[in-house]
Design a protein around this motif. Structure first.
Motif, PDB file in Angstrom:
ATOM      1  N   GLY A   1       1.076  -0.909   0.439  1.00  0.00           N
ATOM      2  CA  GLY A   1      -0.050   0.394  -0.104  1.00  0.00           C
ATOM      3  C   GLY A   1       1.017   1.510   0.551  1.00  0.00           C
ATOM      4  O   GLY A   1       0.603   1.973  -0.675  1.00  0.00           O
ATOM      5  N   PHE A   2       1.956   1.274   1.002  1.00  0.00           N
ATOM      6  CA  PHE A   2       2.617   2.557   0.415  1.00  0.00           C
ATOM      7  C   PHE A   2       3.573   2.993  -0.517  1.00  0.00           C
ATOM      8  O   PHE A   2       3.773   3.778  -1.168  1.00  0.00           O
ATOM      9  CB  PHE A   2       3.820   1.914   2.092  1.00  0.00           C
ATOM     10  CG  PHE A   2       4.767   2.957   2.313  1.00  0.00           C
ATOM     11  CD1 PHE A   2       4.148   4.089   3.069  1.00  0.00           C
ATOM     12  CD2 PHE A   2       6.017   3.284   1.397  1.00  0.00           C
ATOM     13  CE1 PHE A   2       4.723   5.693   2.676  1.00  0.00           C
ATOM     14  CE2 PHE A   2       6.894   5.200   1.853  1.00  0.00           C
ATOM     15  CZ  PHE A   2       6.163   5.450   2.337  1.00  0.00           C
ATOM     16  N   LYS A   3       3.735   1.428  -1.224  1.00  0.00           N
ATOM     17  CA  LYS A   3       4.617   1.364  -2.411  1.00  0.00           C
ATOM     18  C   LYS A   3       3.496   2.382  -3.645  1.00  0.00           C
ATOM     19  O   LYS A   3       4.110   2.973  -4.800  1.00  0.00           O
ATOM     20  CB  LYS A   3       4.803   0.107  -2.557  1.00  0.00           C
ATOM     21  CG  LYS A   3       5.814   0.494  -4.480  1.00  0.00           C
ATOM     22  CD  LYS A   3       7.103   1.194  -4.323  1.00  0.00           C
ATOM     23  CE  LYS A   3       7.816   1.232  -5.709  1.00  0.00           C
ATOM     24  NZ  LYS A   3       6.245   2.246  -6.678  1.00  0.00           N
ATOM     25  N   GLU A   4       2.154   1.486  -2.787  1.00  0.00           N
ATOM     26  CA  GLU A   4       1.444   2.302  -4.490  1.00  0.00           C
ATOM     27  C   GLU A   4       0.893   3.509  -4.359  1.00  0.00           C
ATOM     28  O   GLU A   4       0.787   4.057  -5.189  1.00  0.00           O
ATOM     29  CB  GLU A   4       0.259   1.396  -4.313  1.00  0.00           C
ATOM     30  CG  GLU A   4       0.213  -0.353  -5.128  1.00  0.00           C
ATOM     31  CD  GLU A   4       0.956  -0.745  -6.154  1.00  0.00           C
ATOM     32  OE1 GLU A   4      -0.020   0.441  -6.811  1.00  0.00           O
ATOM     33  OE2 GLU A   4       1.275  -1.227  -6.731  1.00  0.00           O
ATOM     34  N   SER A   5       0.612   4.046  -3.094  1.00  0.00           N
ATOM     35  CA  SER A   5       0.233   5.050  -3.241  1.00  0.00           C
ATOM     36  C   SER A   5       0.977   6.077  -1.781  1.00  0.00           C
ATOM     37  O   SER A   5      -0.048   6.762  -1.258  1.00  0.00           O
ATOM     38  CB  SER A   5      -1.598   5.024  -2.758  1.00  0.00           C
ATOM     39  OG  SER A   5      -1.987   4.403  -1.556  1.00  0.00           O
ATOM     40  N   ARG A   6       1.462   5.497  -1.406  1.00  0.00           N
ATOM     41  CA  ARG A   6       1.487   6.085   0.846  1.00  0.00           C
ATOM     42  C   ARG A   6       0.722   5.656   1.186  1.00  0.00           C
ATOM     43  O   ARG A   6       0.688   7.046   2.039  1.00  0.00           O
ATOM     44  CB  ARG A   6       1.984   7.798   0.132  1.00  0.00           C
ATOM     45  CG  ARG A   6       3.835   7.877  -0.746  1.00  0.00           C
ATOM     46  CD  ARG A   6       3.854   9.412  -0.757  1.00  0.00           C
ATOM     47  NE  ARG A   6       4.844   9.576   0.651  1.00  0.00           N
ATOM     48  CZ  ARG A   6       5.929   8.992   1.210  1.00  0.00           C
ATOM     49  NH1 ARG A   6       6.534   8.930  -0.098  1.00  0.00           N
ATOM     50  NH2 ARG A   6       6.080   9.744   1.841  1.00  0.00           N
ATOM     51  N   GLY A   7       0.685   4.586   1.037  1.00  0.00           N
ATOM     52  CA  GLY A   7      -1.009   4.399   1.778  1.00  0.00           C
ATOM     53  C   GLY A   7      -2.038   5.029   1.847  1.00  0.00           C
ATOM     54  O   GLY A   7      -3.186   5.165   2.765  1.00  0.00           O
ATOM     55  N   ASP A   8      -2.374   5.996   0.670  1.00  0.00           N
ATOM     56  CA  ASP A   8      -3.437   7.045   0.569  1.00  0.00           C
ATOM     57  C   ASP A   8      -4.841   6.152   0.178  1.00  0.00           C
ATOM     58  O   ASP A   8      -4.730   5.663  -1.180  1.00  0.00           O
ATOM     59  CB  ASP A   8      -3.181   8.335  -0.487  1.00  0.00           C
ATOM     60  CG  ASP A   8      -4.076   9.397  -0.597  1.00  0.00           C
ATOM     61  OD1 ASP A   8      -5.661   9.137   0.396  1.00  0.00           O
ATOM     62  OD2 ASP A   8      -3.909  10.102  -0.303  1.00  0.00           O
ATOM     63  N   TYR A   9      -5.670   6.121   1.351  1.00  0.00           N
ATOM     64  CA  TYR A   9      -6.589   4.881   0.536  1.00  0.00           C
ATOM     65  C   TYR A   9      -7.723   6.400  -0.450  1.00  0.00           C
ATOM     66  O   TYR A   9      -8.642   6.117  -1.176  1.00  0.00           O
ATOM     67  CB  TYR A   9      -7.975   5.361   1.502  1.00  0.00           C
ATOM     68  CG  TYR A   9      -7.685   3.511   2.472  1.00  0.00           C
ATOM     69  CD1 TYR A   9      -7.642   3.288   2.301  1.00  0.00           C
ATOM     70  CD2 TYR A   9      -6.593   3.819   4.073  1.00  0.00           C
ATOM     71  CE1 TYR A   9      -7.610   1.525   3.196  1.00  0.00           C
ATOM     72  CE2 TYR A   9      -6.690   3.322   4.457  1.00  0.00           C
ATOM     73  CZ  TYR A   9      -6.757   2.173   4.229  1.00  0.00           C
ATOM     74  OH  TYR A   9      -6.091   1.485   5.354  1.00  0.00           O
ATOM     75  N   SER A  10      -8.092   6.869  -0.412  1.00  0.00           N
ATOM     76  CA  SER A  10      -8.348   8.401  -0.922  1.00  0.00           C
ATOM     77  C   SER A  10      -7.683   9.280  -2.642  1.00  0.00           C
ATOM     78  O   SER A  10      -8.920   9.563  -3.074  1.00  0.00           O
ATOM     79  CB  SER A  10      -8.733  10.085   0.187  1.00  0.00           C
ATOM     80  OG  SER A  10      -7.580  10.473  -0.046  1.00  0.00           O
TER      81      SER A  10
END
Length: 214
Positions: free
Chosen positions: A76-85
């Protein structure tokens, strides 16, 4: 009146005892105790150590190690830095950057609702991993423990690479010995994911051909 004076005197004696008996400013006579072999250990800072504290502490990050939760958080961190939105310029959404086609495959048809529901996003990640684990079950059995371009192949690396490029492209990569590779629009390759996400515990993911979030 005399009784009140006695009460006040008694309270003053108690207060004086507290001030002299328990204050950290008064030195106690410890000569009567045997302390030669006593090792003083404490779990709180003493008065001198408090002055050395740095008030502006860095952000605290929970260390999750190689657990399944650690695996999810790392991806998740690699994909979006953990940003759900977040939605990127190519339309991939959420913490794990799902495309609309993949979401429909695992039973999610409302992308707006998907972005607002963090629990649903976590369920989507596990459902998609379960599908990929089923598709790649033979490749996992065959290639885990082997090396391609110096990278040890692990189940978690394979599942992460499948999240990046799809299970089909992972099959091609493994079966070609790394000669045929896939990279996303940002230049991230299957080989990179195989290495970066190696060695996590993904035994929690149960291979399921038709896994959905419903």
């Amino acid at each position: 009146m005399k009784r009140n004076i006695l009460q006040i005197s008694f309270l003053l004696v108690i207060l004086l005892g507290i001030m002299t008996g328990f204050s950290n400013k008064v030195e106690a006579d410890l000569s009567q105790y045997q302390m030669n072999d006593l090792e003083l250990c404490y779990d709180v800072p003493n008065e001198n150590e408090v002055d050395t504290f740095i008030l502006d502490l860095p952000d605290y990050h929970l260390f999750l190690g190689k657990s399944y939760v650690g695996f999810k958080e790392a991806v998740g961190f690699k994909e979006s830095r953990g940003d759900y939105s977040v939605t990127n310029e190519y339309g991939y959404m959420g913490k794990y950057q799902f495309g609309k086609g993949t979401l429909k495959m695992i039973g999610i048809h409302d992308s707006s609702y998907f972005l607002e529901d963090t629990k649903l996003q976590e369920q989507a990640f596990t459902a998609y991993a379960a599908r990929n684990k089923w598709i790649l079950r033979r490749d996992i059995k065959r290639y885990v423990g082997t090396y391609i371009h110096g990278v040890k192949i692990t189940e978690s690396g394979i599942l992460a690479a499948a999240h990046l490029g799809g299970a089909g492209n992972v099959k091609i990569y493994l079966r070609s010995g790394g000669m045929n590779s896939f990279s996303d629009a940002f230049g991230t390759s299957i080989g990179y994911y195989l290495k970066k996400f190696s060695g996590y515990d993904t035994s929690f993911v149960i291979a399921n051909k038709k896994a959905t979030v419903l």
